[in-house]
Design a protein around this motif. Structure first.
Motif, PDB file in Angstrom:
ATOM      1  N   LYS A   1     -17.729  21.961   5.595  1.00 40.24           N
ATOM      2  CA  LYS A   1     -17.778  21.094   4.401  1.00 40.24           C
ATOM      3  C   LYS A   1     -16.498  20.276   4.290  1.00 40.24           C
ATOM      4  CE  LYS A   1     -20.363  24.434   1.570  1.00 40.24           C
ATOM      5  NZ  LYS A   1     -20.108  25.718   2.218  1.00 40.24           N
ATOM      6  N   THR A   2     -16.623  19.167   3.560  1.00 34.62           N
ATOM      7  CA  THR A   2     -15.437  18.406   3.166  1.00 34.62           C
ATOM      8  C   THR A   2     -14.809  19.127   1.982  1.00 34.62           C
ATOM      9  OG1 THR A   2     -16.588  17.080   1.510  1.00 34.62           O
ATOM     10  CG2 THR A   2     -16.611  16.243   3.789  1.00 34.62           C
ATOM     11  N   MET A   3     -13.596  18.693   1.579  1.00 39.29           N
ATOM     12  CA  MET A   3     -12.951  19.312   0.410  1.00 39.29           C
ATOM     13  C   MET A   3     -13.703  19.010  -0.872  1.00 39.29           C
ATOM     14  SD  MET A   3      -8.825  19.444   0.627  1.00 39.29           S
ATOM     15  CE  MET A   3      -8.549  20.226  -0.944  1.00 39.29           C
ATOM     16  N   ALA A   4     -14.544  17.978  -0.836  1.00 42.81           N
ATOM     17  CA  ALA A   4     -15.355  17.660  -2.016  1.00 42.81           C
ATOM     18  C   ALA A   4     -16.622  18.505  -2.057  1.00 42.81           C
ATOM     19  CB  ALA A   4     -15.725  16.184  -2.019  1.00 42.81           C
ATOM     20  N   GLY A   5     -16.799  19.374  -1.052  1.00 42.56           N
ATOM     21  CA  GLY A   5     -17.946  20.268  -1.042  1.00 42.56           C
ATOM     22  C   GLY A   5     -19.184  19.710  -0.379  1.00 42.56           C
TER      23      GLY A   5
ATOM     24  N   PRO B   1      -5.493  15.775   2.180  1.00 39.09           N
ATOM     25  CA  PRO B   1      -4.431  16.670   2.653  1.00 39.09           C
ATOM     26  C   PRO B   1      -4.850  17.537   3.846  1.00 39.09           C
ATOM     27  CG  PRO B   1      -4.696  16.839   0.276  1.00 39.09           C
ATOM     28  CD  PRO B   1      -5.860  16.045   0.776  1.00 39.09           C
ATOM     29  N   LEU B   2      -6.140  17.608   4.124  1.00 43.39           N
ATOM     30  CA  LEU B   2      -6.602  18.394   5.272  1.00 43.39           C
ATOM     31  C   LEU B   2      -6.577  17.598   6.575  1.00 43.39           C
ATOM     32  CD1 LEU B   2      -9.670  20.367   3.843  1.00 43.39           C
ATOM     33  CD2 LEU B   2      -7.305  21.123   4.089  1.00 43.39           C
TER      34      LEU B   2
ATOM     35  N   ASP C   1       5.849  17.858   7.910  1.00 35.72           N
ATOM     36  CA  ASP C   1       5.884  17.913   9.384  1.00 35.72           C
ATOM     37  C   ASP C   1       4.670  17.221   9.992  1.00 35.72           C
ATOM     38  OD1 ASP C   1       8.292  19.170   9.447  1.00 35.72           O
ATOM     39  OD2 ASP C   1       7.505  21.189   9.834  1.00 35.72           O
ATOM     40  N   ARG C   2       3.524  17.409   9.345  1.00 34.35           N
ATOM     41  CA  ARG C   2       2.300  16.786   9.858  1.00 34.35           C
ATOM     42  C   ARG C   2       2.385  15.253   9.774  1.00 34.35           C
ATOM     43  NH1 ARG C   2      -3.107  18.688   7.100  1.00 34.35           N
ATOM     44  NH2 ARG C   2      -2.094  20.691   7.431  1.00 34.35           N
ATOM     45  N   VAL C   3       2.925  14.772   8.660  1.00 31.88           N
ATOM     46  CA  VAL C   3       3.095  13.320   8.490  1.00 31.88           C
ATOM     47  C   VAL C   3       4.087  12.788   9.523  1.00 31.88           C
ATOM     48  CG1 VAL C   3       3.957  11.519   6.943  1.00 31.88           C
ATOM     49  CG2 VAL C   3       2.455  13.315   6.048  1.00 31.88           C
ATOM     50  N   ASN C   4       5.205  13.510   9.710  1.00 35.50           N
ATOM     51  CA  ASN C   4       6.208  13.073  10.687  1.00 35.50           C
ATOM     52  C   ASN C   4       5.623  13.005  12.090  1.00 35.50           C
ATOM     53  OD1 ASN C   4       8.178  12.818   8.759  1.00 35.50           O
ATOM     54  ND2 ASN C   4       9.096  14.829   9.131  1.00 35.50           N
ATOM     55  N   LYS C   5       4.822  14.016  12.409  1.00 32.10           N
ATOM     56  CA  LYS C   5       4.196  14.034  13.741  1.00 32.10           C
ATOM     57  C   LYS C   5       3.227  12.859  13.887  1.00 32.10           C
ATOM     58  CE  LYS C   5       1.664  17.034  16.904  1.00 32.10           C
ATOM     59  NZ  LYS C   5       0.860  18.258  17.066  1.00 32.10           N
ATOM     60  N   ALA C   6       2.472  12.592  12.826  1.00 27.67           N
ATOM     61  CA  ALA C   6       1.490  11.506  12.859  1.00 27.67           C
ATOM     62  C   ALA C   6       2.169  10.158  13.078  1.00 27.67           C
ATOM     63  CB  ALA C   6       0.686  11.484  11.559  1.00 27.67           C
ATOM     64  N   MET C   7       3.325   9.989  12.463  1.00 30.26           N
ATOM     65  CA  MET C   7       3.976   8.675  12.466  1.00 30.26           C
ATOM     66  C   MET C   7       5.200   8.626  13.382  1.00 30.26           C
ATOM     67  SD  MET C   7       1.770   7.319  10.595  1.00 30.26           S
ATOM     68  CE  MET C   7       2.419   5.649  10.396  1.00 30.26           C
ATOM     69  N   GLU C   8       5.216   9.506  14.376  1.00 30.57           N
ATOM     70  CA  GLU C   8       6.341   9.574  15.323  1.00 30.57           C
ATOM     71  C   GLU C   8       6.671   8.217  15.947  1.00 30.57           C
ATOM     72  OE1 GLU C   8       7.112  13.783  17.525  1.00 30.57           O
ATOM     73  OE2 GLU C   8       5.441  12.562  18.229  1.00 30.57           O
TER      74      GLU C   8
ATOM     75  N   ARG D   1       0.834  -1.196   0.000  1.00 29.96           N
ATOM     76  CA  ARG D   1       0.000   0.000   0.000  1.00 29.96           C
ATOM     77  C   ARG D   1       0.874   1.254   0.000  1.00 29.96           C
ATOM     78  NH1 ARG D   1      -0.497  -4.556   1.816  1.00 29.96           N
ATOM     79  NH2 ARG D   1      -0.520  -3.996   4.019  1.00 29.96           N
ATOM     80  N   VAL D   2       0.521   2.209  -0.855  1.00 31.43           N
ATOM     81  CA  VAL D   2       1.239   3.484  -0.935  1.00 31.43           C
ATOM     82  C   VAL D   2       0.216   4.601  -0.775  1.00 31.43           C
ATOM     83  CG1 VAL D   2       2.663   4.993  -2.370  1.00 31.43           C
ATOM     84  CG2 VAL D   2       2.996   2.514  -2.467  1.00 31.43           C
ATOM     85  N   ALA D   3       0.417   5.449   0.236  1.00 34.99           N
ATOM     86  CA  ALA D   3      -0.518   6.554   0.480  1.00 34.99           C
ATOM     87  C   ALA D   3      -0.161   7.741  -0.407  1.00 34.99           C
ATOM     88  CB  ALA D   3      -0.477   6.957   1.944  1.00 34.99           C
ATOM     89  N   ILE D   4      -1.195   8.426  -0.916  1.00 31.01           N
ATOM     90  CA  ILE D   4      -1.012   9.655  -1.695  1.00 31.01           C
ATOM     91  C   ILE D   4      -1.820  10.743  -1.000  1.00 31.01           C
ATOM     92  CG2 ILE D   4      -1.342  10.792  -3.923  1.00 31.01           C
ATOM     93  CD1 ILE D   4      -1.128   8.013  -5.243  1.00 31.01           C
ATOM     94  N   MET D   5      -1.110  11.738  -0.480  1.00 30.41           N
ATOM     95  CA  MET D   5      -1.752  12.815   0.292  1.00 30.41           C
ATOM     96  C   MET D   5      -1.452  14.140  -0.408  1.00 30.41           C
ATOM     97  SD  MET D   5      -1.126  13.527   4.343  1.00 30.41           S
ATOM     98  CE  MET D   5      -2.020  14.761   5.270  1.00 30.41           C
ATOM     99  N   LEU D   6      -2.162  14.359  -1.509  1.00 31.65           N
ATOM    100  CA  LEU D   6      -1.904  15.517  -2.372  1.00 31.65           C
ATOM    101  C   LEU D   6      -3.204  16.147  -2.838  1.00 31.65           C
ATOM    102  CD1 LEU D   6       0.830  13.997  -4.746  1.00 31.65           C
ATOM    103  CD2 LEU D   6       1.232  15.692  -2.961  1.00 31.65           C
ATOM    104  N   PRO D   7      -3.189  17.461  -3.093  1.00 30.53           N
ATOM    105  CA  PRO D   7      -4.335  18.090  -3.774  1.00 30.53           C
ATOM    106  C   PRO D   7      -4.244  17.751  -5.255  1.00 30.53           C
ATOM    107  CG  PRO D   7      -2.592  19.693  -3.437  1.00 30.53           C
ATOM    108  CD  PRO D   7      -2.118  18.415  -2.791  1.00 30.53           C
ATOM    109  N   ASN D   8      -5.154  18.289  -6.069  1.00 27.84           N
ATOM    110  CA  ASN D   8      -5.104  18.044  -7.516  1.00 27.84           C
ATOM    111  C   ASN D   8      -3.892  18.758  -8.119  1.00 27.84           C
ATOM    112  OD1 ASN D   8      -7.481  16.736  -7.084  1.00 27.84           O
ATOM    113  ND2 ASN D   8      -8.724  17.990  -8.439  1.00 27.84           N
ATOM    114  N   CYS D   9      -2.885  17.993  -8.473  1.00 24.57           N
ATOM    115  CA  CYS D   9      -1.672  18.528  -9.077  1.00 24.57           C
ATOM    116  C   CYS D   9      -1.070  17.415  -9.933  1.00 24.57           C
ATOM    117  CB  CYS D   9      -0.683  18.998  -7.999  1.00 24.57           C
ATOM    118  SG  CYS D   9      -0.175  17.706  -6.848  1.00 24.57           S
TER     119      CYS D   9
END
Length: 561
Positions: free
Chosen positions: A537-541, A105-106, A132-139, A75-83
C-alpha cells in the motif's frame, strides 16, 4: 453537455454554483487565527498549538525563507509526515508566493532525486531521520538548503525528553551535522520575528503546489495546482459538509498531508474552518483506535483500508467511536460491506467520494445525509461538470453505457509541469480526461468501473476489477481483496485474486471460487487465488495493484528463463 440530472439530488443547503474567494491560500490560516486565536489548531500526540502560535511560527518561517533568498515562484520541497512543522512549512512557503512540492517521506533516493530535479526545488524541509537519504539523492546536484525538523521539538514535556531516548533504544537515533546548508528548523524560526507578510499573487494563474502523481507507469508527473484550484476544492468540500460547525470540528488526520486528498479534506479544510487537526504521523491501528476513543474526533476522512482495519480489529468493541459524525472515503473503491459495518460501529456517516490529483482532488461524492447509492461515487460537486465519453472521439456516450469519465470545474489543474504533450493528451477545452472507466445512471449518479489501464481483458471480455472485489469482500472472513489480470497463454489474461484473511480465519480456495461462481459470470470468476498476510500500500492506504502485477510479471519472466 446539456442536462445535469444530479442537481435534483442536491440537498437544499448545497448551492449548485458558488462565488469562490479570490484570495491567497494562506489567507485561510490568517483568518482563522484572527477569529479563533486561542482555539487549538494542532494536537500532536498531546502537544497543543493554538491558531495564534501556529500563525506566529508560520510568519517566522516565511521570513526565514525570504532571508535565505527564496523568492516568489521558487519551488520548496516538504518531505515530512503529519507533524506541526509540515503545516508551518506548507503555509509559510505559500505566504511568500513559493510553490510547495509535497514529497513522500517513504521515497528512496532515486525517487527523491527525480522529483527534486524535475521540479527544480533547491530547498527541502525534511526530518532529521531523512537527511542522509536526501544527501544521497542529491549527491551529484547538492541543494542550496536542507531545513531539518525533529519530532521531539514539537512534543510537550515529558515526551520531548523521552522521544530521543526511545529513538536511541530503537536504533533510529541520528546525529545531524548542521552547517550553512543544513539548518535546524527550530533554530531557524527562533531568529526571525513574526512580521506579517503575504506576497501579492495572481490566484487564477500562480501555482501553489506541484503535486506528483503516483507514477504507476513510467515517471511521475508534476500536477500544477493554483491557489484558486485548491481554494475552490476546499470550499466545495465545505458546501458538501453543510452541517459543519465553525471553530468546533475535530479532524482525525491519519491521511498524510503529502497526499492531495489529505491536503484538501484535512489540512486546508480544517484550517479554513478553525477546526482542530489531531495529527497522526502514520496510520497504526491501535494508536488510531486509542486516539478516537480519547480525542473524540468528529471528522475522519480516510482510505478504505483504514476503515477495513478498524472494523476487523479484534478489540474494536472496547473503543468508543461515537464521536465520529462524517467520514469521506477516497483513493480507492469503498466496499459496501465495509461501509455498512463502519456505520454500525460508529453511528456516523461514511460516504464514498471520487477524485484525482489533477482535480485538487475531489470531483464527486455521495450525499452525506440525503440520497446516496451503493457502489456509486455519488454526484458531481458544485460547479463541477461530468460526462462519460468515448476516449478516442470525446463524444458523450448514451446513458448507462461505459466510457471514460471526463470532468470540468474550478478545481481542475493548470496542466503538468514541463510536460505540454501530456497536458494536451488529457485537457481539452477545460475538460479533464480522468483515465477512469465509468457510467452514469438516469439520476446522475456516477459509477467507476476501473482505471483504463487496470481493466482485465480475458478471452475478449472486459472485466472490471471492482465488480469482482465487491463479491470477494462479501465472503465471510475476507479482510482485504484485490484482483488483477495476469498472463494466460489461452485467454490473454486471466483473473487472479490476492486475499488477506481476517485474524484467526483460514480461508478455503474451493469455497471462495464456488461463492464467486454463484454471483459472477463464469469469465469474471478468479481462476487463481493467493492468500497473503498483507497487501502493498501507499502511505495513504491505497493498495498498489500495479506492484502486484509487476511481481507476477517478474515470476513469469523467471519461469520462462
Amino acid at each position: 453537455m446539456g442536462a445535469k440530472p444530479w442537481l435534483q439530488h442536491y440537498p437544499a443547503e448545497v448551492p449548485p454554483t458558488y462565488d469562490y474567494p479570490q484570495q491567497h491560500l494562506a489567507q485561510f490560516l490568517v483568518d482563522s487565527a484572527q477569529r479563533f486565536p486561542e482555539q487549538t489548531a494542532l494536537d500532536f500526540m498531546g502537544a497543543k498549538t493554538s491558531y495564534r502560535t501556529l500563525l506566529d511560527k508560520t510568519y517566522r518561517f516565511a521570513n526565514a525563507l525570504r532571508n535565505l533568498g527564496v523568492q516568489q515562484g521558487d519551488r520548496v520541497a516538504i518531505m515530512l509526515p503529519n507533524c506541526p512543522q509540515a503545516v508551518i512549512a506548507y503555509y509559510g512557503v505559500m505566504l511568500i508566493g513559493g510553490v510547495v512540492v509535497m514529497t513522500n517521506p517513504l521515497y528512496m533516493p532515486r525517487e527523491v532525486e527525480y522529483q527534486l530535479r524535475d521540479s527544480g526545488a533547491r530547498v527541502i524541509v525534511t526530518l532529521d531521520l531523512l537527511v542522509d537519504r536526501v544527501n544521497k539523492a542529491m549527491e551529484q546536484h547538492p541543494l542550496d538548503y536542507t531545513i531539518v525538523a525533529r519530532v521531539q521539538d514539537e512534543l510537550s514535556f515529558p515526551k520531548n525528553m523521552l522521544y530521543p531516548l526511545k529513538a536511541k533504544k530503537d536504533g533510529t537515533a541520528v546525529k545531524v551535522n548542521y552547517n550553512e546548508r543544513i539548518i535546524s528548523f527550530k533554530e531557524m524560526i527562533k531568529k526571525f520575528q513574526p512580521v506579517p507578510y503575504m506576497a501579492p499573487i495572481d490566484t487564477e494563474n500562480e501555482l501553489a503546489l506541484i503535486q506528483y502523481t503516483g507514477g504507476t507507469t513510467g515517471f511521475a508527473k508534476g500536477v500544477m495546482l493554483t491557489h484558486r484550484n485548491l481554494i475552490a476544492n476546499t470550499v466545495q468540500t465545505h458546501l458538501w459538509f453543510y452541517r459543519y460547525r465553525v471553530g468546533k470540528e475535530r479532524y482525525l488526520a491519519a491521511l498524510p498531508f503529502f497526499h492531495v486528498f489529505g491536503m484538501t479534506v484535512l489540512l486546508n479544510q480544517a484550517i479554513s474552518l478553525g477546526g482542530t487537526l489531531i495529527l497522526l504521523p502514520r496510520f497504526e491501528i491501535n494508536q488510531v483506535l486509542k486516539t478516537i476513543d480519547r480525542e473524540r474526533p468528529t471528522v475522519f476522512p480516510g482510505a478504505p483500508t483504514m476503515y477495513v482495519a478498524i472494523i476487523n480489529h479484534p478489540e474494536v468493541g472496547k473503543y468508543d467511536l461515537s464521536s465520529i459524525q462524517v467520514c469521506i472515503s477516497g483513493a480507492a473503491p469503498l466496499p459496501l460491506e465495509v461501509q455498512n459495518r463502519f456505520e454500525e460501529l460508529s453511528g456516523g456517516k461514511l460516504i464514498e467520494g471520487y477524485g484525482l490529483t489533477e482535480a485538487s482532488p475531489v470531483t464527486h461524492a455521495n450525499n452525506i445525509w440525503e440520497k446516496r447509492k451503493n457502489g456509486s461515487i455519488g454526484i458531481p460537486f458544485p460547479d463541477t461538470e461530468a460526462m462519460i465519453v468515448q476516449p478516442d472521439t470525446l463524444e458523450e456516450v448514451p446513458l448507462g453505457e461505459v466510457g471514460e469519465l471526463a470532468v470540468k470545474g474550478p478545481q481542475v489543474m493548470k496542466g503538468y509541469w514541463n510536460r505540454p504533450e501530456e497536458t494536451f493528451k488529457c485537457l481539452h477545452n477545460g475538460w479533464l480526461l480522468t483515465g477512469d472507466l465509468g457510467k452514469m445512471d438516469e439520476d446522475g449518479f456516477f459509477y467507476i468501473l476501473d482505471r483504463r489501464k487496470d481493466i482485465i481483458i480475458a478471452g475478449g471480455y472486459n472485466i472490471y476489477p471492482r465488480e469482482v472485489e465487491e463479491v470477494l469482500f462479501e465472503f465471510p472472513g475476507v479482510e482485504e481483496a484485490i484482483v488483477a489480470g495476469i498472463f494466460d497463454p489461452y485467454r490473454g489474461e486471466t483473473v487472479k485474486a490476492f486475499i488477506v484473511a481476517q485474524s484467526g480465519v483460514k480461508l478455503n480456495e474451493a469455497e471462495l471460487k464456488k461463492f464467486c461462481k454463484e454471483r459472477l459470470a463464469a469469465y469474471k470468476v478468479p481462476k487463481v487465488y493467493e492468500f497473503r498476510d498483507s497487501l502493498p500500500k501507499t502511505m495513504a492506504g491505497k493498495v498498489l495493484r500495479r506492484r502486484l502485477i509487476e511481481e507476477e510479471q517478474a515470476k513469469s519472466d523467471k519461469e520462462q528463463k
